[in-house]
Design a protein around this motif. Structure first.
Motif, PDB file in Angstrom:
ATOM      1  N   LEU A 213       0.683  -0.936   0.048  1.00  0.00           N
ATOM      2  CA  LEU A 213      -0.012   0.041   0.216  1.00  0.00           C
ATOM      3  C   LEU A 213       0.761   1.197  -0.133  1.00  0.00           C
ATOM      4  CD1 LEU A 213      -2.616  -0.805   2.644  1.00  0.00           C
ATOM      5  CD2 LEU A 213      -2.736  -1.025  -0.187  1.00  0.00           C
ATOM      6  N   MET A 214       1.930   0.927   0.629  1.00  0.00           N
ATOM      7  CA  MET A 214       2.861   2.196   0.969  1.00  0.00           C
ATOM      8  C   MET A 214       3.331   3.148  -0.205  1.00  0.00           C
ATOM      9  SD  MET A 214       5.251   1.457   4.000  1.00  0.00           S
ATOM     10  CE  MET A 214       6.106   3.153   4.047  1.00  0.00           C
ATOM     11  N   ALA A 215       3.919   1.509  -1.406  1.00  0.00           N
ATOM     12  CA  ALA A 215       4.557   1.746  -2.819  1.00  0.00           C
ATOM     13  C   ALA A 215       3.137   2.029  -3.691  1.00  0.00           C
ATOM     14  CB  ALA A 215       4.536   0.448  -3.075  1.00  0.00           C
ATOM     15  N   HIS A 216       1.803   2.113  -3.478  1.00  0.00           N
ATOM     16  CA  HIS A 216       0.549   2.103  -4.182  1.00  0.00           C
ATOM     17  C   HIS A 216      -0.343   3.599  -3.400  1.00  0.00           C
ATOM     18  CE1 HIS A 216       2.314  -1.443  -5.553  1.00  0.00           C
ATOM     19  NE2 HIS A 216       1.535  -1.528  -6.883  1.00  0.00           N
ATOM     20  N   PRO A 217      -0.442   4.777  -3.736  1.00  0.00           N
ATOM     21  CA  PRO A 217      -0.473   5.268  -2.952  1.00  0.00           C
ATOM     22  C   PRO A 217      -1.784   6.452  -3.183  1.00  0.00           C
ATOM     23  CG  PRO A 217       1.474   6.783  -3.581  1.00  0.00           C
ATOM     24  CD  PRO A 217       1.146   5.146  -3.857  1.00  0.00           C
ATOM     25  N   ARG A 218      -2.253   5.830  -4.554  1.00  0.00           N
ATOM     26  CA  ARG A 218      -2.982   5.711  -4.902  1.00  0.00           C
ATOM     27  C   ARG A 218      -5.344   5.205  -3.595  1.00  0.00           C
ATOM     28  NH1 ARG A 218      -5.958   3.715 -10.219  1.00  0.00           N
ATOM     29  NH2 ARG A 218      -5.183   1.814 -10.736  1.00  0.00           N
ATOM     30  N   PHE A 219      -4.061   4.003  -2.916  1.00  0.00           N
ATOM     31  CA  PHE A 219      -5.363   3.107  -2.582  1.00  0.00           C
ATOM     32  C   PHE A 219      -5.325   3.363  -0.746  1.00  0.00           C
ATOM     33  CE2 PHE A 219      -4.288   0.022  -5.970  1.00  0.00           C
ATOM     34  CZ  PHE A 219      -5.393  -0.928  -5.874  1.00  0.00           C
ATOM     35  N   HIS A 220      -6.488   3.386  -0.882  1.00  0.00           N
ATOM     36  CA  HIS A 220      -7.335   3.612   0.671  1.00  0.00           C
ATOM     37  C   HIS A 220      -7.988   2.824   1.381  1.00  0.00           C
ATOM     38  CE1 HIS A 220      -4.938   8.284  -0.631  1.00  0.00           C
ATOM     39  NE2 HIS A 220      -6.086   7.587  -1.496  1.00  0.00           N
ATOM     40  N   LEU A 221      -7.772   2.485   2.244  1.00  0.00           N
ATOM     41  CA  LEU A 221      -8.304   0.877   3.068  1.00  0.00           C
ATOM     42  C   LEU A 221      -9.154   2.139   3.682  1.00  0.00           C
ATOM     43  CD1 LEU A 221      -6.357  -0.352   1.562  1.00  0.00           C
ATOM     44  CD2 LEU A 221      -6.458  -1.537   3.445  1.00  0.00           C
ATOM     45  N   HIS A 222     -10.570   1.487   4.005  1.00  0.00           N
ATOM     46  CA  HIS A 222     -11.451   2.438   4.738  1.00  0.00           C
ATOM     47  C   HIS A 222     -12.159   0.620   5.304  1.00  0.00           C
ATOM     48  CE1 HIS A 222     -11.814   6.249   3.178  1.00  0.00           C
ATOM     49  NE2 HIS A 222     -11.408   5.397   1.755  1.00  0.00           N
ATOM     50  N   PHE A 223     -11.458   0.551   7.077  1.00  0.00           N
ATOM     51  CA  PHE A 223     -12.028  -1.026   7.679  1.00  0.00           C
ATOM     52  C   PHE A 223     -13.211  -0.387   8.772  1.00  0.00           C
ATOM     53  CE2 PHE A 223      -7.221  -1.061   7.604  1.00  0.00           C
ATOM     54  CZ  PHE A 223      -7.655  -2.079   6.961  1.00  0.00           C
ATOM     55  N   THR A 224     -14.422  -1.164   8.498  1.00  0.00           N
ATOM     56  CA  THR A 224     -15.856  -1.118   8.598  1.00  0.00           C
ATOM     57  C   THR A 224     -15.253  -1.177   9.890  1.00  0.00           C
ATOM     58  OG1 THR A 224     -16.641  -3.611   8.362  1.00  0.00           O
ATOM     59  CG2 THR A 224     -16.770  -2.022   6.750  1.00  0.00           C
ATOM     60  N   PRO A 225     -16.506  -1.170  10.828  1.00  0.00           N
ATOM     61  CA  PRO A 225     -16.407  -1.613  12.045  1.00  0.00           C
ATOM     62  C   PRO A 225     -16.416  -3.289  12.878  1.00  0.00           C
ATOM     63  CG  PRO A 225     -17.524   0.025  12.594  1.00  0.00           C
ATOM     64  CD  PRO A 225     -17.431  -0.146  11.315  1.00  0.00           C
TER      65      PRO A 225
END
Length: 300
Positions: A213-225
């Motif tokens: 993910l650090m090498a692909h900064p366009r990806f953003h993760l949003h975790f559900t509760p």
């Protein structure tokens, strides 16, 4: 018109009011109705987990039809139960606002995907041939089956369009999840950010995934509760896949199962239908608060 005029002539203004009607007098009092409702809500019979019309009628000295009418009038269904689970995630409120915000207000120049894995999908072959449906006779299948192996489906549901990107793997590890991220990176047009809504499964947070993910900064993760899979729209799509393809399918091998799943995804993508989220985060939290108010000692 003639009847109303006759009543007016005989009784003047009072004759236009509600007059006594035919039929027997009322036999069930308001107190009896209140007692049935109170007993239904606050107690259970000694020999069962919930009241039946027969048991309540015997308990209250009324007829079954009377109890049934009272229950219908007040929307009481003692025989029914629905499951729920309250999340214990300390960041529940923040995560609800984050995920629901993505659904209701998509970021510009970005795609939002709901991502999850459906693991341990079994290739099942019935022990005897399936008997086809006939007039008056449903399709018949044996209750037992032969297991031919399992597969795992990684799926990303695009929130705006309903299209699905899927990938099948025999194992369910961070390595396979990383391969799926690579596939998403290849299929999403360059120049667009990628927002992924996903759960807290350990394979989503390994050092290898964080490095990628650090090498692909366009990806953003949003975790559900934690314990809130209902917030992930891809779960609704998995339910359709199960009901329409997997549950009644007959697959003699894992390859046949995977072929059927790929064909179903391809057919879905020819006419995808997005799931439209309508509840705001505040509405969800208010509904949750109403549940908590019904649970004794929920403030603890």
């Amino acid at each position: 018109m003639g009847r109303w005029w006759a009543r007016f002539v005989e009784h003047r203004i009072a004759g236009l009011g509600d007059m006594p009607r035919s039929g027997g007098p009322r036999t069930v009092t308001d107190e009896q109705v209140a007692a049935v409702v109170k007993r239904t809500l606050e107690s259970a019979p000694k020999d069962a987990a919930h009241w039946s019309t027969r048991a309540m009628a015997k308990e209250m000295g009324l007829s079954q039809s009377t109890v049934s009418r009272i229950w219908r009038a007040f929307g009481l269904q003692p025989h029914r139960t629905e499951a729920f689970k309250l999340s214990t995630d300390p960041y529940f409120i923040d995560k609800v606002h984050d995920v629901v915000g993505l659904y209701l207000d998509h970021p510009e120049r970005a795609l939002v995907f709901c991502v999850d894995e459906k693991s341990q999908i079994q290739a099942l072959d019935r022990s005897q041939p399936v008997l086809p449906m006939m007039p008056g006779v449903p399709q018949r299948i044996t209750h037992d089956y032969v297991r031919a192996g399992t597969t795992t489906l990684f799926a990303a549901l695009e929130v705006a369009t309903g299209k699905v990107i899927g990938s099948l793997h025999r194992r369910h590890r961070a390595e396979e999840f990383k391969k799926f991220l690579v596939k998403l990176d290849q299929e999403v047009p360059a120049g667009l950010d990628v927002h992924l809504v996903l759960d807290n499964y350990a394979t989503h947070k390994t050092p290898a995934i964080k490095t990628w993910l650090m090498a692909h900064p366009r990806f953003h993760l949003h975790f559900t509760p934690t314990g809130s899979s209902w917030l992930n729209l891809v779960e609704r799509w998995f339910a359709e896949l199960t009901n329409k393809q997997i549950r009644r399918g007959v697959h003699k091998s894992v390859q046949a199962l995977e072929k059927g799943i790929r064909a179903w995804i391809a057919a879905w993508n020819t006419d995808p239908k997005p799931y439209v989220w309508t509840k705001t985060a505040d509405e969800i939290l208010e509904r949750l608060a109403s549940y908590l108010n019904r649970i004794p000692d929920s403030e603890d």
